[in-house]
Scaffold this active site. Structure first.
Site, short mmCIF file in Angstrom:
data_model
loop_
_atom_site.label_atom_id
_atom_site.label_comp_id
_atom_site.label_asym_id
_atom_site.label_seq_id
_atom_site.Cartn_x
_atom_site.Cartn_y
_atom_site.Cartn_z
NE ARG A 212 -3.76 -2.14 2.44
CZ ARG A 212 -3.60 -2.85 3.56
NH1 ARG A 212 -2.78 -2.43 4.51
NH2 ARG A 212 -4.26 -3.97 3.73
CG PHE A 228 -11.51 -8.94 -4.01
CD1 PHE A 228 -12.45 -9.95 -3.79
CD2 PHE A 228 -10.94 -8.83 -5.28
CE1 PHE A 228 -12.80 -10.83 -4.82
CE2 PHE A 228 -11.28 -9.70 -6.30
CZ PHE A 228 -12.21 -10.70 -6.07
CG ASP A 250 -15.63 -6.62 0.27
OD1 ASP A 250 -14.39 -6.68 0.34
OD2 ASP A 250 -16.39 -7.48 0.77
CB SER A 251 -19.27 -9.97 -1.75
OG SER A 251 -18.28 -10.54 -0.91
CB ALA A 277 -14.84 -8.99 -7.21
CB CYS A 337 -3.04 -13.73 0.10
SG CYS A 337 -4.78 -14.11 0.02
N1 SAH Z 1 -7.99 -5.57 0.18
C1 SAH Z 1 -8.29 -5.77 1.59
C2 SAH Z 1 -8.29 -7.22 1.99
C3 SAH Z 1 -9.22 -8.07 1.20
S1 SAH Z 1 -9.81 -9.45 2.08
C4 SAH Z 1 -7.29 -5.02 2.45
O1 SAH Z 1 -6.25 -4.59 1.94
O2 SAH Z 1 -7.54 -4.87 3.64
C5 SAH Z 1 -10.91 -10.13 0.94
C6 SAH Z 1 -12.21 -9.34 0.82
O3 SAH Z 1 -12.87 -9.90 -0.31
C7 SAH Z 1 -13.17 -9.49 1.97
O4 SAH Z 1 -13.57 -8.22 2.43
C8 SAH Z 1 -14.39 -10.24 1.38
O5 SAH Z 1 -15.63 -9.74 1.87
C9 SAH Z 1 -14.25 -9.94 -0.08
N2 SAH Z 1 -14.79 -10.95 -1.02
C10 SAH Z 1 -14.64 -12.28 -0.99
N3 SAH Z 1 -15.17 -12.84 -2.09
C11 SAH Z 1 -15.66 -11.82 -2.83
C12 SAH Z 1 -16.32 -11.74 -4.10
N4 SAH Z 1 -16.57 -12.84 -4.83
N5 SAH Z 1 -16.65 -10.54 -4.58
C13 SAH Z 1 -16.40 -9.42 -3.87
N6 SAH Z 1 -15.78 -9.43 -2.67
C14 SAH Z 1 -15.42 -10.62 -2.16
#
Ligand code: SAH
Length: 394
Positions: A212, A228, A250-251, A277, A337
């Site tokens: 970041r 996400f 985000d979902s 997403a 990850c």
């Molecule tokens: N980018 C964030 C961490 C992401 S964690 C950071 O830097 O803090 C993963 C995220 O993806 C979670 O908030 C979860 O709610 C979301 N997620 C999981 N599957 C998803 C999907 N199919 N579509 C949208 N969001 C999703």
């Protein structure tokens, strides 16, 4: 107090001697020391076939990784004073790295604390135990954390699925003190309220700290899409560091509601979109929307090795969708990850997406996990995070 021995088959001490911490069940001399004779989590002295001590650790007869080494000194049993020693070493690193007390304090095997993760949110610690051996030592872990950090609260987020591999129940528990619903942390000059009990994993993804930070110089005047987004870590920092606009996808509507509050905390505005997403990216593309920076930071698509084929395909599809809403000369930040997804496979997916869309990519930077998630050189699984900063031309 002497510990019961766990004897290994001939030559099966080699990996441990080379630096690894794990013993697999087929490496144990079960004729002499039957695994079933041990209780899950019991402390043992691990010995080579010839009886020479390798060190001390703990056993779980019900797990494929049936023992983990905690100390190479047979005089040090897994106990409170060993935990204090390890945590002091772990804390010294983080205090050197960070001016503020927001970081991963202990990263399992990499800090010689197999099965234990601890995140620090100032006065509050959120810990996660993933092995029966650490679970047995829970009271000692709490006491050791009290001694080393003196926190006002310790919360166990022992609700991750991998605990089931060790036959452990899933629960959360306030082990010490009192806890607010959320805590405030700071990152690169922005403040974030982090949910403690209702959040993802332990609440905040400290592993992306450096990545970041890498983003900041690409932002002035840009339109940013944070896919996400969780509670808005990338998108809000983008808005606070000069982006013209940031949209978080985000979902989870609770994550997005928190992202909106976090934006306000920093005096910036963001847009939010609650959606899958993949669907959101398709819809944005169909609507002709374009962004200068697209961040793709999904949850692990490849949780087990056998999911690699399907996972590779998902990463490729995601990157292609992300690229479709990227302006000419835009920046794609593509993360994974998943330990089982090699960096080169992610890069191949990005390249393949480029070919499909007839665009050209230049990798500007590649990042991994922040230094509070150190890599254990003998344990490849401890290196899991990949982030490619890719300029997409044309
Ligand atoms: N980018 C964030 C961490 C992401 S964690 C950071 O830097 O803090 C993963 C995220 O993806 C979670 O908030 C979860 O709610 C979301 N997620 C999981 N599957 C998803 C999907 N199919 N579509 C949208 N969001 C999703």
């Amino acid at each position: 107090m002497s510990l019961p021995p766990l004897l290994l088959k001939k030559n099966e001490d080699r990996r441990l001697r080379a630096g690894h911490l794990w013993v697999f069940s087929n490496e144990v001399d079960i004729k002499r020391t039957p695994l079933k004779a041990f209780a899950p989590g019991e402390a043992v002295e691990i010995r080579a076939h010839n009886g020479r001590a390798v060190g001390t650790g703990y056993v779980n007869p019900n797990s494929l990784i049936c023992a983990r080494l905690l100390s190479r000194d047979a005089a040090h049993p897994p106990d409170r004073s060993l935990l204090v020693h390890r945590l002091n070493i772990a804390l010294a690193l983080r205090e050197r790295l960070y001016a503020q007390p927001f970081y991963r304090l202990a990263f399992g095997e990499s800090d010689n604390l197999p099965g234990l993760v601890v995140d620090r949110y100032g006065e509050v610690l959120v810990a996660q135990i993933t092995t029966a051996g650490m679970e047995m030592m829970k009271a000692d872990i709490v006491a050791a954390l009290m001694k080393v950090v003196k926190p006002s609260g310790i919360l166990f987020r022992n609700d991750v699925g991998i605990r089931e591999l060790e036959g452990l129940p899933l629960y959360t528990e306030l082990a010490h003190g009192t806890l607010a619903e959320a805590v405030i942390i700071e990152e690169h000059g922005c403040r974030f309220e982090v949910p403690l009990t209702g959040g993802q994993k332990t609440g905040w993804f400290f592993d992306q700290y450096d990545n970041r930070g890498r983003l900041l110089r690409y932002l002035p005047g840009k339109r940013v899409l944070d896919v996400f987004s969780y509670v808005g870590a990338w998108g809000i920092q983008a808005a606070a560091h000069g982006a013209r606009e940031a949209l978080c996808v985000d979902s989870s509507n609770t994550a997005l509601a928190q992202a909106t509050r976090n934006a306000a905390l920093n005096g910036v505005q963001i847009g939010t979109r609650e959606a899958d997403a993949f669907d959101a990216l398709r819809e944005l593309h169909a609507a002709g929307e374009k962004f200068d920076v697209v961040v793709l930071d999904p949850p692990a698509f490849v949780k087990r090795k056998k999911d690699l084929m399907a996972g590779r395909e998902a990463y490729q599809r995601l990157n292609q969708l992300g690229m479709q809403v990227l302006n000419r000369d835009g920046l794609l930040i593509s993360c994974s990850c998943s330990y089982h997804m090699p960096a080169e496979a992610l890069l191949a997916g990005i390249q393949s997406a480029c070919r499909h869309l007839d665009r050209e990519a230049q990798v500007l930077e590649r990042g991994g996990q922040a230094a509070d998630h150190p890599v254990h050189p003998a344990i490849p699984e401890t290196a899991y995070l990949k982030a490619f900063f890719v300029r997409v031309v044309g």
